[in-house]
Design a protein around this motif. Structure first.
Motif, PDB file in Angstrom:
ATOM      1  N   ILE A  13       0.934   0.771   2.499  1.00 18.17           N
ATOM      2  CA  ILE A  13      -0.707   0.721   3.171  1.00 18.17           C
ATOM      3  C   ILE A  13      -1.452   1.297   3.071  1.00 18.17           C
ATOM      4  O   ILE A  13      -2.255   1.483   2.472  1.00 18.17           O
ATOM      5  CB  ILE A  13      -0.510  -0.556   4.791  1.00 18.17           C
ATOM      6  N   CYS A  16      -2.883   2.792   0.115  1.00 21.18           N
ATOM      7  CA  CYS A  16      -3.195   1.627  -0.966  1.00 21.18           C
ATOM      8  C   CYS A  16      -4.291   2.259  -1.363  1.00 21.18           C
ATOM      9  O   CYS A  16      -5.136   1.835  -0.959  1.00 21.18           O
ATOM     10  CB  CYS A  16      -2.817   0.919  -0.307  1.00 21.18           C
ATOM     11  N   THR A  17      -4.578   2.031  -3.015  1.00 19.91           N
ATOM     12  CA  THR A  17      -6.154   2.333  -3.733  1.00 19.91           C
ATOM     13  C   THR A  17      -5.528   0.682  -4.481  1.00 19.91           C
ATOM     14  O   THR A  17      -7.393   1.248  -5.859  1.00 19.91           O
ATOM     15  CB  THR A  17      -6.363   3.256  -4.068  1.00 19.91           C
ATOM     16  N   LYS A  18      -5.581  -0.337  -4.039  1.00 26.30           N
ATOM     17  CA  LYS A  18      -5.873  -1.065  -5.462  1.00 26.30           C
ATOM     18  C   LYS A  18      -7.681  -1.940  -5.396  1.00 26.30           C
ATOM     19  O   LYS A  18      -7.428  -2.226  -6.183  1.00 26.30           O
ATOM     20  CB  LYS A  18      -4.857  -2.961  -4.653  1.00 26.30           C
ATOM     21  N   CYS A  19      -8.532  -1.951  -4.434  1.00 25.78           N
ATOM     22  CA  CYS A  19      -9.286  -2.345  -4.703  1.00 25.78           C
ATOM     23  C   CYS A  19      -9.444  -1.481  -4.317  1.00 25.78           C
ATOM     24  O   CYS A  19     -10.783  -0.740  -3.425  1.00 25.78           O
ATOM     25  CB  CYS A  19      -9.455  -3.543  -3.099  1.00 25.78           C
ATOM     26  N   LEU A  22     -13.326  -1.950  -2.081  1.00 29.63           N
ATOM     27  CA  LEU A  22     -13.036  -1.138  -0.297  1.00 29.63           C
ATOM     28  C   LEU A  22     -12.892  -0.397  -0.360  1.00 29.63           C
ATOM     29  O   LEU A  22     -13.275   0.489   0.488  1.00 29.63           O
ATOM     30  CB  LEU A  22     -12.142  -2.604  -0.003  1.00 29.63           C
ATOM     31  N   VAL A  23     -12.355   0.687  -1.496  1.00 31.49           N
ATOM     32  CA  VAL A  23     -11.692   1.819  -1.469  1.00 31.49           C
ATOM     33  C   VAL A  23     -12.612   2.329  -0.985  1.00 31.49           C
ATOM     34  O   VAL A  23     -13.578   3.413   0.242  1.00 31.49           O
ATOM     35  CB  VAL A  23     -10.873   2.460  -2.701  1.00 31.49           C
ATOM     36  N   ARG A  26     -14.735   1.806   2.575  1.00 30.72           N
ATOM     37  CA  ARG A  26     -14.201   2.379   3.528  1.00 30.72           C
ATOM     38  C   ARG A  26     -14.475   4.074   4.156  1.00 30.72           C
ATOM     39  O   ARG A  26     -15.096   4.043   4.649  1.00 30.72           O
ATOM     40  CB  ARG A  26     -12.874   1.785   3.544  1.00 30.72           C
ATOM     41  N   PRO A  46      -6.535   2.040   4.904  1.00 38.90           N
ATOM     42  CA  PRO A  46      -6.445   1.176   5.424  1.00 38.90           C
ATOM     43  C   PRO A  46      -5.270   1.017   6.637  1.00 38.90           C
ATOM     44  O   PRO A  46      -5.308   1.676   7.123  1.00 38.90           O
ATOM     45  CB  PRO A  46      -5.150   0.227   4.286  1.00 38.90           C
ATOM     46  N   LEU A 118      -6.261  -8.485   5.647  1.00 44.86           N
ATOM     47  CA  LEU A 118      -7.040  -7.500   4.618  1.00 44.86           C
ATOM     48  C   LEU A 118      -6.854  -6.156   4.884  1.00 44.86           C
ATOM     49  O   LEU A 118      -7.915  -5.514   6.398  1.00 44.86           O
ATOM     50  CB  LEU A 118      -8.617  -8.196   4.312  1.00 44.86           C
ATOM     51  N   ARG A 119      -6.340  -5.119   5.357  1.00 43.07           N
ATOM     52  CA  ARG A 119      -6.199  -3.551   5.297  1.00 43.07           C
ATOM     53  C   ARG A 119      -7.157  -3.161   5.410  1.00 43.07           C
ATOM     54  O   ARG A 119      -7.489  -2.052   6.299  1.00 43.07           O
ATOM     55  CB  ARG A 119      -5.314  -3.256   4.710  1.00 43.07           C
ATOM     56  N   CYS A 120      -8.589  -3.043   4.534  1.00 43.36           N
ATOM     57  CA  CYS A 120      -9.578  -2.585   3.871  1.00 43.36           C
ATOM     58  C   CYS A 120     -11.117  -3.048   4.552  1.00 43.36           C
ATOM     59  O   CYS A 120     -10.690  -4.186   4.498  1.00 43.36           O
ATOM     60  CB  CYS A 120      -9.419  -1.929   3.228  1.00 43.36           C
ATOM     61  N   ASN A 134      -5.029  -9.429  -3.203  1.00 42.88           N
ATOM     62  CA  ASN A 134      -3.696  -7.998  -3.396  1.00 42.88           C
ATOM     63  C   ASN A 134      -3.253  -7.496  -2.160  1.00 42.88           C
ATOM     64  O   ASN A 134      -2.612  -6.732  -2.141  1.00 42.88           O
ATOM     65  CB  ASN A 134      -5.146  -6.967  -3.842  1.00 42.88           C
ATOM     66  N   CYS A 135      -4.189  -7.961  -1.239  1.00 46.28           N
ATOM     67  CA  CYS A 135      -3.682  -7.282   0.149  1.00 46.28           C
ATOM     68  C   CYS A 135      -2.467  -8.519   1.232  1.00 46.28           C
ATOM     69  O   CYS A 135      -1.551  -7.913   1.344  1.00 46.28           O
ATOM     70  CB  CYS A 135      -4.629  -6.971   1.462  1.00 46.28           C
ATOM     71  N   TYR A 138       1.805  -7.735   2.010  1.00 46.86           N
ATOM     72  CA  TYR A 138       1.954  -7.090   2.469  1.00 46.86           C
ATOM     73  C   TYR A 138       2.279  -7.357   4.156  1.00 46.86           C
ATOM     74  O   TYR A 138       3.042  -7.429   4.894  1.00 46.86           O
ATOM     75  CB  TYR A 138       0.125  -5.580   3.325  1.00 46.86           C
TER      76      TYR A 138
HETATM   77  S1  SF4 Z   1      -7.236  -4.348   1.161  1.00 42.41           S
HETATM   78 FE1  SF4 Z   1      -5.321  -4.410   0.631  1.00 42.41          FE
HETATM   79  S2  SF4 Z   1      -4.746  -4.207  -1.335  1.00 42.41           S
HETATM   80 FE2  SF4 Z   1      -6.979  -3.872  -1.323  1.00 42.41          FE
HETATM   81  S3  SF4 Z   1      -7.229  -1.745  -0.888  1.00 42.41           S
HETATM   82 FE3  SF4 Z   1      -6.820  -1.895   0.746  1.00 42.41          FE
HETATM   83  S4  SF4 Z   1      -5.089  -1.984   0.949  1.00 42.41           S
HETATM   84 FE4  SF4 Z   1      -5.055  -1.745  -0.443  1.00 42.41          FE
END
Ligand code: SF4
Length: 226
Positions: A13, A16-19, A22-23, A26, A46, A118-120, A134-135, A138
């Motif tokens: 987690i 994670c850089t999937k989005c 959001l990266v 944040r 995240p 949602l982690r971010c 995406n999230c 988790y």
């Molecule tokens: S919201 Fe979730 S899936 Fe998207 S980058 Fe953050 S941790 Fe990863």
């Protein structure tokens, strides 16, 4: 992917850089900071869930706040929503203290676990459907590791819908059979209770859509189920 431990899951987690949106957001918030927190080193990553691995209660929120979880690195920590929620959890004996201000503040949840869907932090608190999707793995992995959960308390409509989507990934349920409202209780196909609650956001609390008494009453009922 199956994670064998919280350590493994949480490591995935926080890296994670999937989005991409959001990266970028944040990271920008963590760099710019809010004036009153300029001496903080923001987390800016995240956030994982927090609590006891043998939790019976899972409290589910939407996402870390820009200057709350995104600053402190712990879900429901360091913002107004956390302040209100922890006061209520403490009042019914589900938290060891009435505040949640930083990662090392000693907060213990009484057989409880808190996590965001949602982690971010999303801009304007509005994630896209893709980001939520995406999230979601988790959250699903967390639930696999939390094998004693009896009640899932979803704070706000988006968290509630995300919980329903989790159940829909396992059972043939129809989302419209589970309308969201405050203090609504559903027994899910695996026997877990899903409870919906208004989110303890400043907007809901200041307008008295959600009062301290409403939240405490609901938590007393949840505690009774546990
Ligand atoms: S919201 Fe979730 S899936 Fe998207 S980058 Fe953050 S941790 Fe990863």
């Amino acid at each position: 992917m199956t994670y064998k431990s919280f350590a493994q899951l949480n490591d995935a987690i926080v890296h994670c850089t999937k989005c991409p949106r959001l990266v970028a957001f944040r990271t920008r918030i963590a760099k710019e900071k809010r004036k009153q927190y300029r001496d903080w080193e923001y987390w800016g990553r995240p956030v994982t869930g927090y609590g006891s691995p043998d939790a019976r209660l899972l409290i589910v929120g939407l996402a870390p706040a820009a200057h709350g979880g995104n600053r402190t690195g712990r879900v429901f920590t360091g913002d107004k929503s956390a302040e209100f929620l922890m006061r209520c959890l403490y009042a019914v004996g589900l938290a060891s203290q009435p505040t949640s201000t930083r990662r090392d503040d000693g907060l213990v949840l009484n057989r409880g676990y808190m996590t965001p869907v949602l982690r971010c932090v999303p801009p304007g608190d509005k994630p896209t459907a893709r980001e939520l999707a995406n999230c979601r793995p988790y959250f699903q992995s967390e639930l696999q590791l939390l094998s004693d959960i009896k009640v899932i308390l979803a704070l706000g409509g988006i968290a509630f819908k995300s919980c329903l989507k989790y159940f829909q990934s396992i059972f043939p349920i129809t989302l419209k059979d589970y309308p969201f409202q405050h203090n609504v209780h559903y027994r899910m196909p695996d026997g877990k209770r899903l409870v919906g609650s208004y989110h303890p956001s400043p907007r809901n609390v200041n307008t008295k859509r959600l009062t301290y008494e409403m939240m405490v009453d609901m938590l007393e009922t949840v505690k009774g189920i546990l």
